[in-house]
Write a protein that holds these residues in place. Structure first.
Motif, PDB file in Angstrom:
ATOM      1  N   SER A  82       0.843  -1.195   0.000  1.00 36.15           N
ATOM      2  CA  SER A  82       0.000   0.000   0.000  1.00 36.15           C
ATOM      3  C   SER A  82       0.877   1.244   0.000  1.00 36.15           C
ATOM      4  CB  SER A  82      -0.882   0.013   1.255  1.00 36.15           C
ATOM      5  OG  SER A  82      -0.108   0.369   2.392  1.00 36.15           O
ATOM      6  N   ALA A  83       0.223   2.400  -0.033  1.00 45.03           N
ATOM      7  CA  ALA A  83       0.937   3.684   0.019  1.00 45.03           C
ATOM      8  C   ALA A  83       0.958   4.251   1.428  1.00 45.03           C
ATOM      9  CB  ALA A  83       0.270   4.678  -0.931  1.00 45.03           C
ATOM     10  N   LEU A  84       0.869   3.398   2.463  1.00 43.18           N
ATOM     11  CA  LEU A  84       0.892   3.889   3.834  1.00 43.18           C
ATOM     12  C   LEU A  84       2.218   4.585   4.139  1.00 43.18           C
ATOM     13  CD1 LEU A  84      -0.450   4.109   6.607  1.00 43.18           C
ATOM     14  CD2 LEU A  84       0.601   1.908   7.199  1.00 43.18           C
ATOM     15  N   PHE A  85       3.333   3.932   3.810  1.00 46.10           N
ATOM     16  CA  PHE A  85       4.658   4.548   3.948  1.00 46.10           C
ATOM     17  C   PHE A  85       5.101   4.981   2.554  1.00 46.10           C
ATOM     18  CE2 PHE A  85       4.356   1.717   7.597  1.00 46.10           C
ATOM     19  CZ  PHE A  85       4.782   2.542   8.634  1.00 46.10           C
ATOM     20  N   THR A  86       4.986   6.251   2.274  1.00 46.28           N
ATOM     21  CA  THR A  86       5.216   6.747   0.925  1.00 46.28           C
ATOM     22  C   THR A  86       6.707   6.839   0.619  1.00 46.28           C
ATOM     23  OG1 THR A  86       5.387   9.110   1.426  1.00 46.28           O
ATOM     24  CG2 THR A  86       3.162   8.185   1.265  1.00 46.28           C
ATOM     25  N   CYS A  87       6.997   7.087  -0.670  1.00 41.98           N
ATOM     26  CA  CYS A  87       8.383   7.279  -1.095  1.00 41.98           C
ATOM     27  C   CYS A  87       8.735   8.762  -1.121  1.00 41.98           C
ATOM     28  CB  CYS A  87       8.629   6.636  -2.457  1.00 41.98           C
ATOM     29  SG  CYS A  87       7.669   7.367  -3.795  1.00 41.98           S
ATOM     30  N   GLY A  88       7.921   9.585  -0.450  1.00 39.11           N
ATOM     31  CA  GLY A  88       8.194  11.015  -0.381  1.00 39.11           C
ATOM     32  C   GLY A  88       9.505  11.296   0.324  1.00 39.11           C
ATOM     33  N   GLN A  89      10.087  12.464   0.048  1.00 37.07           N
ATOM     34  CA  GLN A  89      11.394  12.754   0.625  1.00 37.07           C
ATOM     35  C   GLN A  89      11.540  14.220   1.023  1.00 37.07           C
ATOM     36  OE1 GLN A  89      14.572  11.339  -1.843  1.00 37.07           O
ATOM     37  NE2 GLN A  89      16.072  11.398  -0.188  1.00 37.07           N
ATOM     38  N   ILE A 101      -6.188   4.910   1.993  1.00 39.33           N
ATOM     39  CA  ILE A 101      -4.843   4.750   1.452  1.00 39.33           C
ATOM     40  C   ILE A 101      -4.881   3.756   0.300  1.00 39.33           C
ATOM     41  CG2 ILE A 101      -2.482   3.999   1.973  1.00 39.33           C
ATOM     42  CD1 ILE A 101      -3.263   6.602   3.358  1.00 39.33           C
ATOM     43  N   TYR A 102      -4.258   4.124  -0.808  1.00 38.67           N
ATOM     44  CA  TYR A 102      -4.263   3.242  -1.977  1.00 38.67           C
ATOM     45  C   TYR A 102      -3.528   1.940  -1.639  1.00 38.67           C
ATOM     46  CZ  TYR A 102      -4.485   2.005  -6.921  1.00 38.67           C
ATOM     47  OH  TYR A 102      -4.775   1.379  -8.105  1.00 38.67           O
ATOM     48  N   ALA A 103      -4.144   0.808  -1.972  1.00 37.99           N
ATOM     49  CA  ALA A 103      -3.570  -0.506  -1.660  1.00 37.99           C
ATOM     50  C   ALA A 103      -4.072  -1.526  -2.663  1.00 37.99           C
ATOM     51  CB  ALA A 103      -3.951  -0.924  -0.239  1.00 37.99           C
ATOM     52  N   ILE A 268       1.770   1.255  -9.847  1.00 30.98           N
ATOM     53  CA  ILE A 268       2.905   1.392  -8.930  1.00 30.98           C
ATOM     54  C   ILE A 268       3.049   2.836  -8.468  1.00 30.98           C
ATOM     55  CG2 ILE A 268       5.416   1.186  -8.743  1.00 30.98           C
ATOM     56  CD1 ILE A 268       5.289  -1.153 -10.673  1.00 30.98           C
ATOM     57  N   HIS A 269       2.776   3.773  -9.367  1.00 33.24           N
ATOM     58  CA  HIS A 269       2.827   5.199  -9.036  1.00 33.24           C
ATOM     59  C   HIS A 269       1.887   5.509  -7.876  1.00 33.24           C
ATOM     60  CE1 HIS A 269       1.446   9.452  -9.717  1.00 33.24           C
ATOM     61  NE2 HIS A 269       2.755   9.635  -9.762  1.00 33.24           N
ATOM     62  N   LYS A 270       0.691   4.932  -7.890  1.00 34.05           N
ATOM     63  CA  LYS A 270      -0.287   5.154  -6.816  1.00 34.05           C
ATOM     64  C   LYS A 270       0.093   4.380  -5.556  1.00 34.05           C
ATOM     65  CE  LYS A 270      -4.172   5.842 -10.009  1.00 34.05           C
ATOM     66  NZ  LYS A 270      -5.466   5.277 -10.479  1.00 34.05           N
ATOM     67  N   LEU A 271       0.552   3.151  -5.735  1.00 35.71           N
ATOM     68  CA  LEU A 271       0.855   2.293  -4.588  1.00 35.71           C
ATOM     69  C   LEU A 271       2.016   2.810  -3.735  1.00 35.71           C
ATOM     70  CD1 LEU A 271       0.513  -1.382  -5.906  1.00 35.71           C
ATOM     71  CD2 LEU A 271      -0.740  -0.358  -4.000  1.00 35.71           C
ATOM     72  N   CYS A 272       2.985   3.461  -4.376  1.00 32.67           N
ATOM     73  CA  CYS A 272       4.154   3.926  -3.619  1.00 32.67           C
ATOM     74  C   CYS A 272       3.960   5.334  -3.063  1.00 32.67           C
ATOM     75  CB  CYS A 272       5.416   3.864  -4.479  1.00 32.67           C
ATOM     76  SG  CYS A 272       5.490   5.105  -5.779  1.00 32.67           S
ATOM     77  N   GLY A 273       2.823   5.954  -3.381  1.00 34.37           N
ATOM     78  CA  GLY A 273       2.539   7.290  -2.853  1.00 34.37           C
ATOM     79  C   GLY A 273       3.361   8.394  -3.486  1.00 34.37           C
ATOM     80  N   SER A 274       3.803   8.194  -4.707  1.00 37.97           N
ATOM     81  CA  SER A 274       4.600   9.218  -5.382  1.00 37.97           C
ATOM     82  C   SER A 274       3.753  10.463  -5.658  1.00 37.97           C
ATOM     83  CB  SER A 274       5.155   8.681  -6.704  1.00 37.97           C
ATOM     84  OG  SER A 274       5.764   9.714  -7.452  1.00 37.97           O
ATOM     85  N   ARG A 275       4.377  11.633  -5.522  1.00 40.05           N
ATOM     86  CA  ARG A 275       3.677  12.879  -5.814  1.00 40.05           C
ATOM     87  C   ARG A 275       4.064  13.451  -7.178  1.00 40.05           C
ATOM     88  NH1 ARG A 275       3.780  16.602  -0.432  1.00 40.05           N
ATOM     89  NH2 ARG A 275       3.324  15.000   1.109  1.00 40.05           N
ATOM     90  N   MET A 276       4.805  12.695  -7.961  1.00 41.28           N
ATOM     91  CA  MET A 276       5.160  13.181  -9.300  1.00 41.28           C
ATOM     92  C   MET A 276       3.888  13.296 -10.137  1.00 41.28           C
ATOM     93  SD  MET A 276       8.679  11.195 -10.293  1.00 41.28           S
ATOM     94  CE  MET A 276      10.125  11.254  -9.238  1.00 41.28           C
ATOM     95  N   ALA A 277       3.603  14.509 -10.576  1.00 44.02           N
ATOM     96  CA  ALA A 277       2.369  14.745 -11.319  1.00 44.02           C
ATOM     97  C   ALA A 277       2.409  14.121 -12.701  1.00 44.02           C
ATOM     98  CB  ALA A 277       2.094  16.245 -11.420  1.00 44.02           C
ATOM     99  N   GLU A 278       3.581  14.135 -13.325  1.00 42.63           N
ATOM    100  CA  GLU A 278       3.726  13.594 -14.680  1.00 42.63           C
ATOM    101  C   GLU A 278       4.171  12.138 -14.603  1.00 42.63           C
ATOM    102  OE1 GLU A 278       3.274  15.064 -17.598  1.00 42.63           O
ATOM    103  OE2 GLU A 278       2.964  17.158 -17.023  1.00 42.63           O
TER     104      GLU A 278
END
Length: 329
Positions: A82-89, A101-103, A268-278
């Motif tokens: 899931s995107a509980l622990f995101t890849c944000g930095q 949360i997306y899962a 995968i983009h949704k599952l990892c919680g990425s905020r990259m718009a493109e």
């Protein structure tokens, strides 16, 4: 002829029965009992009621945290799929209130609290590691550790800033609330659990106000009790320590399946919680992360096919090492 008066019904709690008896019969029973008999019976009934009241206190549920080797850490499938622990930095953390949360489709998670990231998960995994093999119960027991020793295990820089970050992370893991619902199939009974990841904490500080050097925390055993065979995987800590946030997410996610099935880049983009718009920028970052996982020996190979699905093959060497790690415990 004088009609007979109806018999008076007397509750027979005093006579050790839960029915009602005819008043005349009750009187005859009472005549056969001595005062000592009555006192003994009443005392016994009082003791039984007292025992019934104390029964919940005696039925304390005890839980043993599983064992694993020193080089591994336990990832719960529900959380890393899931995107509980995101890849944000670097972006500012979001604040959520009962946010879905997306899962993967068999998992539903709602979350309240400050956004959790991979570095938060690192701290939580280390705290679980310190509690491995321990037996805890509903009354909760403390996990104690030296802050500087934990910072060293995390691979963070040994300075006051890291001590402050550790304090903020422990606060975040305590102030959150998640609810997880998992059903492996549409016919199976759903499992529901939740709460904060850490229940509470205490610390001792030296130096500046934020430099806590000794901690004790209480883990949420409702979450930790989900660490059962088939529901969690031991991941290689040395490998994880070398990775970036996106690489860590991919490493934990693909660790839970030895033969991962193809998945769209968008998923995968949704599952990892990425905020990259493109999505094209995320695809580029994803390719670099997958190549890195090949370099560290976790993946054998990967490709993104014409339908934009990611196909990966786990390294057989890593798979064997993980199985061997299970037996080392």
């Amino acid at each position: 002829m004088t009609p007979r008066k109806p018999s008076r019904l007397i509750p027979t709690a005093l006579f050790g029965d839960d029915k009602s008896v005819d008043g005349d019969d009750a009187a005859r029973v009472a005549l056969r009992e001595t005062p000592l008999d009555i006192a003994t019976r009443l005392q016994k009934a009082a003791e039984e009621r007292q025992a019934a009241m104390l029964e919940p206190a005696r039925s304390v549920r005890r839980l043993q945290i599983p064992l694993w080797s020193d080089g591994h850490r336990p990832v719960l499938h529900d959380l890393v799929r899931s995107a509980l622990f995101t890849c944000g930095q670097r972006d500012a953390r979001e604040d959520f209130k009962a946010k879905p949360i997306y899962a993967l489709e068999h998992i539903k998670i709602t979350y309240t609290g400050e956004e959790l990231r991979q570095r938060d998960y690192d701290v939580y995994l280390q705290i679980l590691h310190l509690s491995r093999g321990a037996t805890v119960d509903d009354r909760q027991e403390w996990v104690e550790f030296d802050a500087r020793a934990l910072v060293k295990l995390l691979g963070w820089t040994q300075n006051s800033r890291s001590l402050v970050e550790l304090r903020e992370t422990i606060r975040r893991l305590t102030a959150c609330a998640l609810e997880v619902t998992r059903a492996r199939t549409k016919q199976s009974l759903a499992v529901v659990y939740g709460g904060p990841l850490l229940l509470k904490y205490a610390g001792a500080q030296e130096g500046s106000f934020d430099e806590v050097t000794f901690w004790k925390v209480q883990i949420n055993t409702e979450v930790a009790s989900q660490l059962r065979p088939g529901d969690y995987t031991r991941i290689d800590w040395h490998t994880r320590a070398q990775l970036s946030p996106l690489e860590k997410w991919l490493h934990a996610f693909y660790s839970t399946n030895q033969q991962p099935y193809p998945m769209k880049v968008e998923t995968i983009h949704k599952l990892c919680g990425s905020r990259m718009a493109e999505i094209k920028f995320f695809r580029r970052a994803l390719k670099a992360a997958l190549s890195r996982l090949v370099d560290v020996g976790f993946l054998g190979n990967w490709e993104i096919d014409d339908t934009d699905k990611v196909k990966v093959t786990r390294s057989q060497m890593i798979t064997i090492a993980e199985v061997a790690g299970d037996y080392l415990t």
